[in-house]
Design a protein around this motif. Structure first.
Motif, PDB file in Angstrom:
ATOM      1  N   LYS A  34       3.100   3.271  -1.443  1.00 23.52           N
ATOM      2  CA  LYS A  34       2.045   3.144  -0.437  1.00 23.52           C
ATOM      3  C   LYS A  34       2.173   4.206   0.643  1.00 23.52           C
ATOM      4  O   LYS A  34       1.171   4.715   1.148  1.00 23.52           O
ATOM      5  N   SER A  35       3.404   4.562   1.016  1.00 25.90           N
ATOM      6  CA  SER A  35       3.594   5.545   2.086  1.00 25.90           C
ATOM      7  C   SER A  35       3.038   6.911   1.688  1.00 25.90           C
ATOM      8  O   SER A  35       2.442   7.608   2.522  1.00 25.90           O
ATOM      9  N   ILE A  36       3.204   7.298   0.424  1.00 21.69           N
ATOM     10  CA  ILE A  36       2.672   8.584  -0.024  1.00 21.69           C
ATOM     11  C   ILE A  36       1.153   8.546  -0.092  1.00 21.69           C
ATOM     12  O   ILE A  36       0.469   9.514   0.286  1.00 21.69           O
ATOM     13  N   TYR A  37       0.592   7.438  -0.552  1.00 20.03           N
ATOM     14  CA  TYR A  37      -0.866   7.335  -0.611  1.00 20.03           C
ATOM     15  C   TYR A  37      -1.476   7.397   0.793  1.00 20.03           C
ATOM     16  O   TYR A  37      -2.551   7.984   0.977  1.00 20.03           O
ATOM     17  N   GLN A  38      -0.798   6.815   1.772  1.00 23.56           N
ATOM     18  CA  GLN A  38      -1.309   6.880   3.140  1.00 23.56           C
ATOM     19  C   GLN A  38      -1.282   8.307   3.676  1.00 23.56           C
ATOM     20  O   GLN A  38      -2.180   8.707   4.431  1.00 23.56           O
ATOM     21  N   LEU A  39      -0.264   9.071   3.306  1.00 19.26           N
ATOM     22  CA  LEU A  39      -0.241  10.473   3.720  1.00 19.26           C
ATOM     23  C   LEU A  39      -1.416  11.240   3.129  1.00 19.26           C
ATOM     24  O   LEU A  39      -2.068  12.028   3.818  1.00 19.26           O
ATOM     25  N   HIS A  76       5.506  15.657  11.037  1.00 23.96           N
ATOM     26  CA  HIS A  76       6.090  14.525  11.766  1.00 23.96           C
ATOM     27  C   HIS A  76       6.188  13.298  10.862  1.00 23.96           C
ATOM     28  O   HIS A  76       7.192  12.561  10.915  1.00 23.96           O
ATOM     29  N   ALA A  77       5.172  13.062  10.048  1.00 25.00           N
ATOM     30  CA  ALA A  77       5.212  11.898   9.157  1.00 25.00           C
ATOM     31  C   ALA A  77       6.317  12.050   8.102  1.00 25.00           C
ATOM     32  O   ALA A  77       7.064  11.099   7.831  1.00 25.00           O
ATOM     33  N   LEU A  78       6.448  13.227   7.522  1.00 26.99           N
ATOM     34  CA  LEU A  78       7.505  13.445   6.530  1.00 26.99           C
ATOM     35  C   LEU A  78       8.887  13.412   7.165  1.00 26.99           C
ATOM     36  O   LEU A  78       9.860  12.999   6.521  1.00 26.99           O
TER      37      LEU A  78
END
Length: 688
Positions: A96-101, A162-164
């Motif tokens: 889910k975290s990658i899809y949100q990015l 920043h997210a990564l």
């Protein structure tokens, strides 16, 4: 009469309403049945699409013996999800975290790598898909392409870093400043100016970065091939690179069904544990024997429950297969070739602990006697009671070399001192180069080389000093440069970028490029914590556009396996140069501490003396001196003075002591104040 007419109208309306209600009541079942049929048809259609387009997860492991007594382990995991417009936003396997990015920053393609160590192109090869895709520069490398307007690309890049950074517990947010990233035009990747590229050569890679990477897998490191990732076993290797490659077409105008695909690879070069002395046969050293348990300290207890395929492959390169045949001829072994399925159990050259389920030969080299082969092992047939522990034991010594790139690229510094210098990129042909030169000979007997280099702004490169040397002779620059794009650096704003296509003769032995530079000065706040170590210049990217590294296999079923698709995908041969360490003029960071200490000491003496003078009272000092003088006299003298005073009837007077007069005391105090003030004023004037 009016009442009768009204009554008749009401009666008529009531009768018509009853008839209409009766008709509607009879039509309701038909309408409901029609709606149900439509809904069932739509659901069946969507169900059919969902069956065809569904989330998938695959895992694979490729093992390859290396000539320098090491073993290459390449893990490959792939997660894919259909487009959002078909499948929806609820995912079962895709992280889910990658899809949100992807959805938040509209990322079209992205690649992030964490690397420890440097790939040895001379010993581990430079002309195969793994070295071209998974051999990364030390530290962190990130590039991303966005599907946003050009004026919003930089903002999307900053937010993505920043997210990564928070997702992978790394300092990727240091790439947010414009001095840390660049915008390649055509050399690195061509995405119409919406690509951003940045590296952090000094970033330390540890288990804090591997753990978030494993959390993106459905089974993490609890089951399947990822269970082999023992932290001490991986980080004691000579080379370790974890890569994340993301592609998405959710924002494209074309109605493609590719969706979003996440590819995770982990490439490790390990040294097998060799207990005692090395085994010798006929005066030659054997290659070390190894197994999964000896390499990783663990065994495979089955595949991940949600994985569509889980396979382990052992690859023998073309040069190794050729050497195996030569060794077999010298040892007078039976004529049964090593490619026969039954030959792997009782082989005179090597022995494997398990027989492969399939043996696949490379298609492009079928016309040749020697071609690389793959041994496939299915992990789904094993469980806890019967774990999978693949092993390889050598019986005869074998010596071979990996296929090399057309030219070996390296980079170094020239000059001395902290003022000027030069950067040199060297291209050298290796004597053991077995790479075919058909790609360059077809185009006018010239070899095209693409060079991409980013230099920080504090290294001021003079691009007009570019010189090209071929076989030791200085050449005319424009004759050997087909295309060039230079973006000069701007102080504290952007780095310098050089993109160039170099044309060399097909039979070139050595070539070199040199660029002169001056070293700039930094503000004290811009120095890193360990400034005396030096400053890093990121690796240059050297790609050979006329050469493509790929392998095609004869089995058509292998095209459906992602790990083998990676081997069969045609990619340009790419090499990364060394990271340069440039010493700059660095101030002595202990001097501010010394200045602060001395200044505080002087001010303490000045204000302390001044307060002492201002608060001192002269009368109290005189009485204190008299009392001290009286104490210095003997007891007999004081007793006689008291007795004489009583006999005479006079009060007892304290003895007179020699003391300075008040005027003399005041003069001394004034001199002290003037002396301290003069010293303080001179100190301040000197340090201005």
């Amino acid at each position: 009469m009016f009442k009768c007419c009204l009554h008749s109208q009401l009666q008529f309306r009531s009768e018509t309403s009853l008839e209409s209600d009766h008709l509607m009541g009879s039509r309701e079942p038909i309408v409901l049945i029609f709606l149900i049929l439509i809904s069932t048809y739509e659901s069946s259609a969507k169900g059919g699409i969902a069956e065809e387009l569904n989330e998938e997860f695959t895992e694979g492991l490729l093992l390859r013996p290396l000539p320098d007594r090491k073993v290459l382990a390449h893990f490959h995991f792939q997660s894919s999800v259909p487009p959002t417009r078909i499948y929806g936003r609820h995912h079962h396997l895709f992280p889910k975290s990658i899809y949100q990015l992807v959805n938040k920053f509209r990322v079209r393609e992205m690649e992030l790598s964490f690397t420890q160590g440097r790939w040895n192109y001379e010993r581990w090869g430079g002309y195969d898909p793994i070295s071209s895709s998974s051999a990364k520069p030390p530290g962190v490398e990130l590039w991303a392409d966005f599907d946003v307007p050009l004026d919003q690309v930089d903002d999307s890049w900053r937010n993505l870093t920043h997210a990564l950074s928070g997702l992978f517990c790394a300092s990727i947010n240091f790439l947010e400043h414009s001095t840390s990233y660049s915008a390649p035009q055509w050399s690195f990747h061509s995405f119409a100016g919406k690509l951003r590229y940045g590296t952090l050569p000094r970033e330390a890679v540890c288990t804090e970065n591997l753990t978030p990477w494993l959390k993106l897998l459905p089974c993490r490191d609890k089951a399947g091939l990822s269970a082999l990732m023992d932290r001490p076993s991986i980080y004691k290797g000579y080379y370790h690179s974890q890569r994340l490659h993301l592609t998405s077409d959710d924002f494209g105008t074309a109605k493609s069904n590719a969706g979003t695909m996440l590819e995770q690879t982990l490439t490790v070069v390990l040294q097998p544990n060799t207990l005692g002395a090395r085994a010798m046969v006929s005066g030659k050293t054997l290659q070390p024997s190894w197994s999964l348990n000896s390499l990783f300290g663990r065994k495979v207890h089955g595949k991940c429950s949600v994985s569509k395929s889980s396979n382990v492959y052992v690859q023998f390169e073309q040069n190794l297969v050729s050497e195996l045949k030569e060794v077999r001829k010298k040892s007078e072994a039976p004529e049964s070739g090593i490619l026969i399925h039954d030959d792997f159990g009782n082989n005179t050259i090597f022995e494997m602990s398990a027989s492969p389920d399939r043996v696949v030969k490379e298609v492009e080299n079928l016309q040749k006697e020697d071609s690389s082969i793959l041994l496939e092992f299915l992990v789904e047939d094993y469980n806890d009671s019967k774990p999978f522990d693949l092993g390889l034991r050598w019986k005869l010594p074998v010596v071979w070399s990996c296929q090399q790139a057309p030219l070996h690229a390296s980079r170094f510094l020239m000059g001395s001192g902290n003022e000027r210098g030069a950067i040199a990129i060297s291209l050298k042909s290796l004597s053991s180069n077995n790479t075919p030169t058909v790609g360059c000979c077809e185009k006018g007997s010239q070899l095209r080389i693409n060079i991409f280099q980013v230099v920080p702004w504090y290294v001021k490169v003079y691009y007009h000093t570019l010189k090209v040397f071929i076989d030791g002779e200085l050449q005319s620059t424009m004759e050997n440069i087909e295309k060039i794009h230079i973006s000069p650096s701007e102080d504290k704003v952007s780095p310098g970028v050089m993109e160039m296509i170099l044309r060399l003769p097909c039979g070139v032995i050595t070539a070199a490029l040199t660029l002169e530079f001056d070293k700039g000065f930094l503000h004290i706040d811009e120095y890193p914590p360990d400034a005396n170590q030096g400053f890093d210049i990121p690796s240059a990217v050297v790609s050979f556009t006329d050469f493509q590294a790929s392998a095609s296999f004869e089995d058509n079923l292998l095209n459906k396996l992602p790990i083998l698709n990676e081997l069969q995908e045609r990619k340009h041969v790419i090499s990364y140069t060394e990271v340069l360490l440039v010493p700059l003029t660095t101030p002595d960071f202990s001097m501010p501490y010394n200045v602060i200490t001395i200044t505080c000491t002087v001010f303490a003496l000045y204000f302390g003396s001044l307060l002492n003078v201002l608060r001192r009272r002269v009368g109290e000092e005189e009485r204190r001196l008299k009392s001290k003088a009286a104490k210095k006299k003997g007891p007999l003298t004081s007793l006689l003075s008291k007795l004489s005073a009583k006999l005479k009837g006079r009060p007892v007077e304290p003895p007179e002591t020699p003391s300075t007069s008040p005027s003399l005391i005041n003069n001394k105090l004034v001199l002290k104040v003037i002396l301290v003030a003069g010293i303080a004023a001179g100190w301040q004037y000197y340090f201005r």
